[in-house]
Design a protein around this motif. Structure first.
Motif, short mmCIF file in Angstrom:
data_model
loop_
_atom_site.label_atom_id
_atom_site.label_comp_id
_atom_site.label_asym_id
_atom_site.label_seq_id
_atom_site.Cartn_x
_atom_site.Cartn_y
_atom_site.Cartn_z
N ILE A 1 -6.44 3.88 -14.56
CA ILE A 1 -7.21 5.40 -14.03
C ILE A 1 -7.42 5.59 -12.58
O ILE A 1 -7.01 6.31 -12.00
N LEU A 2 -8.36 4.41 -12.02
CA LEU A 2 -8.64 4.45 -10.98
C LEU A 2 -7.52 4.62 -9.68
O LEU A 2 -7.84 5.25 -8.83
N PRO A 3 -6.38 3.88 -9.89
CA PRO A 3 -5.31 3.79 -8.90
C PRO A 3 -4.72 5.26 -8.90
O PRO A 3 -4.37 5.75 -7.88
N ILE A 4 -4.88 6.17 -9.97
CA ILE A 4 -4.36 7.56 -9.90
C ILE A 4 -5.36 8.41 -9.22
O ILE A 4 -4.73 8.97 -8.38
N ILE A 5 -6.45 8.31 -9.73
CA ILE A 5 -7.65 8.99 -8.97
C ILE A 5 -7.74 8.76 -7.60
O ILE A 5 -7.63 9.43 -6.62
N GLY A 6 -7.77 7.27 -7.11
CA GLY A 6 -7.49 6.90 -5.60
C GLY A 6 -6.45 7.48 -4.91
O GLY A 6 -6.65 7.87 -3.88
N ALA B 1 -1.81 -11.89 -10.55
CA ALA B 1 -3.09 -11.38 -10.73
C ALA B 1 -3.25 -10.38 -9.83
O ALA B 1 -3.96 -9.26 -10.44
N MET B 2 -2.82 -10.45 -8.74
CA MET B 2 -2.97 -9.17 -7.63
C MET B 2 -2.42 -7.91 -8.03
O MET B 2 -2.61 -6.76 -7.55
N ALA B 3 -1.33 -7.97 -8.96
CA ALA B 3 -0.86 -6.76 -9.60
C ALA B 3 -1.61 -6.08 -10.43
O ALA B 3 -1.21 -4.88 -10.71
N GLY B 4 -2.56 -6.29 -10.74
CA GLY B 4 -3.83 -5.76 -11.88
C GLY B 4 -3.14 -5.36 -13.15
O GLY B 4 -3.59 -4.40 -13.85
N ILE C 1 -5.01 1.62 1.10
CA ILE C 1 -4.35 2.56 0.29
C ILE C 1 -2.69 2.28 0.06
O ILE C 1 -2.45 2.16 -1.17
N TRP C 2 -2.37 1.74 1.10
CA TRP C 2 -0.49 1.50 1.10
C TRP C 2 -0.60 0.26 0.47
O TRP C 2 0.24 0.09 -0.53
N GLY C 3 -1.32 -1.00 0.89
CA GLY C 3 -1.21 -2.20 0.35
C GLY C 3 -1.80 -2.62 -1.21
O GLY C 3 -1.35 -3.44 -1.62
N GLY C 4 -2.76 -1.56 -1.09
CA GLY C 4 -3.64 -2.00 -2.42
C GLY C 4 -3.27 -0.98 -3.45
O GLY C 4 -2.39 -0.98 -4.61
N ALA D 1 -7.25 -10.12 -8.34
CA ALA D 1 -6.88 -8.64 -8.40
C ALA D 1 -7.84 -7.89 -7.36
O ALA D 1 -7.18 -7.02 -6.79
N SER D 2 -8.81 -8.38 -6.90
CA SER D 2 -9.66 -7.52 -5.95
C SER D 2 -8.91 -8.03 -4.51
O SER D 2 -9.01 -7.11 -3.56
N LEU D 3 -8.57 -9.40 -4.51
CA LEU D 3 -8.02 -9.59 -3.10
C LEU D 3 -6.69 -8.80 -3.00
O LEU D 3 -6.46 -8.52 -1.78
N GLY D 4 -6.07 -8.38 -4.18
CA GLY D 4 -5.03 -7.71 -3.94
C GLY D 4 -5.32 -6.10 -3.29
O GLY D 4 -4.29 -5.50 -2.75
N LEU D 5 -6.58 -5.84 -3.04
CA LEU D 5 -7.07 -4.75 -2.49
C LEU D 5 -7.75 -4.98 -1.12
O LEU D 5 -7.59 -4.21 -0.02
N VAL D 6 -8.47 -6.28 -1.06
CA VAL D 6 -9.18 -6.47 -0.01
C VAL D 6 -8.47 -6.81 1.20
O VAL D 6 -8.59 -6.59 2.26
N LEU D 7 -7.37 -8.04 1.03
CA LEU D 7 -6.56 -8.36 1.89
C LEU D 7 -5.88 -7.49 2.86
O LEU D 7 -5.79 -7.48 4.00
N PRO D 8 -5.06 -6.39 2.13
CA PRO D 8 -4.39 -5.33 2.92
C PRO D 8 -5.17 -4.44 3.55
O PRO D 8 -4.87 -4.30 4.78
N ALA D 9 -6.57 -4.54 3.07
CA ALA D 9 -7.37 -3.67 4.08
C ALA D 9 -7.97 -4.55 5.35
O ALA D 9 -8.03 -3.84 6.40
N ILE D 10 -8.25 -5.84 5.04
CA ILE D 10 -8.56 -6.61 6.30
C ILE D 10 -7.28 -6.44 7.25
O ILE D 10 -7.68 -6.36 8.48
N LEU D 11 -6.12 -6.81 6.73
CA LEU D 11 -5.08 -7.24 7.66
C LEU D 11 -4.65 -5.62 8.17
O LEU D 11 -4.67 -5.53 9.48
#
Ligand SMILES: [Zn+2]
Ligand SMILES: [Zn+2]
Length: 319
Positions: free
Chosen positions: A40-45, A105-108, A215-218, A189-199
């Motif tokens: 749900i959150l990826p759709i709302i996000g 796991a980063m795929a969620g 948004i794009w990488g996560g 799974a959180s790393l899959g969102l945090v890492l692209p944000a840091i980069l």
């Protein structure tokens, strides 16, 4: 391969050992939480992100982040979760196993132990009662067909009987390292969102850059990667080509072979579930298998199982 074992059998009651699925409110709460976070959150996000897009950077670096995390998570799920852990179609070093579990796991899409147990149950009961995500058990009128497709594509994940890991994945729960890495599923799974944000933040040296990376990488990447894999469970158990006569309704669909990392050769896969190759022939594009072949070149994968041409030919419908 780790040879240390966890004595899981000794801590379970006889009743739990006999059961093939577990159904209880605690597990259903975990399933609902995961469904809200990763469906749900990826759709709302994504919907919230759309009006922001003109105000945040978008260029080659954002495309690079999307592709990089899509490839890592795609290989993690297809070459790792599916072909290595669920079907044991090849062997590899422990370090590669850990890398594939983290990428997957980063795929969620859930932890490797649950994912593999659910998928082994899918192969055991494909399109029969008990299959966790069959689109073909709701009836034959068009409304029931649509209900079946929605169920198999996404809503089955909201609440479902949980396959007993003792019954379905006894080999995986004996691997101490795998259990340890799997326990930190939410961290990966959180790393899959945090890492692209840091980069993204470092590249543009701005908060807007971090948001674009997130948004794009996560968020978009989780949405895109999830739905391409779920479409195998849903659409390819209804539509496509049937090369091999199998008991369930699996089909092949070549046009999405690259997008699905080769998972769309789903009829081939049901006919030869132990095969590391889903395309079976080189011209049927199968990136999940190419990754295993690449590991093999560097002596990082061995005992790669592929059926002989005779066995393939013998099972073809028009042979
Ligand atoms: Zn299937
Ligand atoms: Zn499978």
């Amino acid at each position: 391969m780790n040879t240390e074992t966890v004595d899981v059998e000794s801590i379970l009651t006889d009743d739990t050992k006999r059961k093939k699925v577990v159904d209880n409110p605690f597990l259903h709460r975990l399933q609902k939480r995961h469904f809200i976070l990763f469906q749900i959150l990826p759709i709302i996000g994504s919907l919230i992100a759309l009006p922001l897009l003109p105000y945040i950077p978008f260029g080659p670096f954002e495309i690079f982040l999307f592709v990089l995390f899509w490839l890592m998570t795609g290989f993690g799920v297809s070459s790792g979760y599916h072909r290595l852990f669920t079907h044991r179609s090849y062997k590899t070093h422990e370090a590669v196993q850990v890398m594939l579990v983290i990428w997957g796991a980063m795929a969620g899409q859930g932890g490797v132990i649950s994912w593999s147990a659910l998928h082994r149950r899918h192969h055991e009961l494909s399109d029969k009662p008990g299959d966790p995500h069959s689109p073909n058990l709701f009836g034959n009128n068009w409304r029931d067909r649509i209900r079946g497709l929605v169920h198999s594509h996404v809503t089955w994940m909201y609440k479902h009987p949980y396959p007993s890991v003792v019954h379905y994945v006894p080999d995986l729960i004996k691997n101490k390292t795998l259990i340890k890495v799997d326990q930190h599923y939410y961290l990966w799974a959180s790393l899959g969102l945090v890492l692209p944000a840091i980069l993204g933040g470092l590249y543009h040296w701005s908060l807007a850059g971090a948001l674009a990376g997130f948004i794009w990488g996560g968020v978009f990447r989780i949405l895109w990667g999830g739905h391409t894999i779920w479409s195998i469970n849903s659409f390819l158990h209804c539509f496509g080509m049937k090369r091999f006569q199998t008991e369930e309704h699996s089909h092949n669909f070549g046009p999405i072979a690259l997008l699905s990392f080769g998972e769309s050769w789903h009829n081939n896969h049901h006919a030869f579930p132990a095969s590391a190759s889903f395309g079976l022939e080189w011209y049927r594009l199968d990136p999940g298998y190419w990754f295993i072949q690449l590991l093999e070149v560097f002596h990082l994968a061995w005992d790669v199982k592929v059926p002989t041409p005779d066995k393939i030919e013998a099972r073809e419908i028009n042979a």
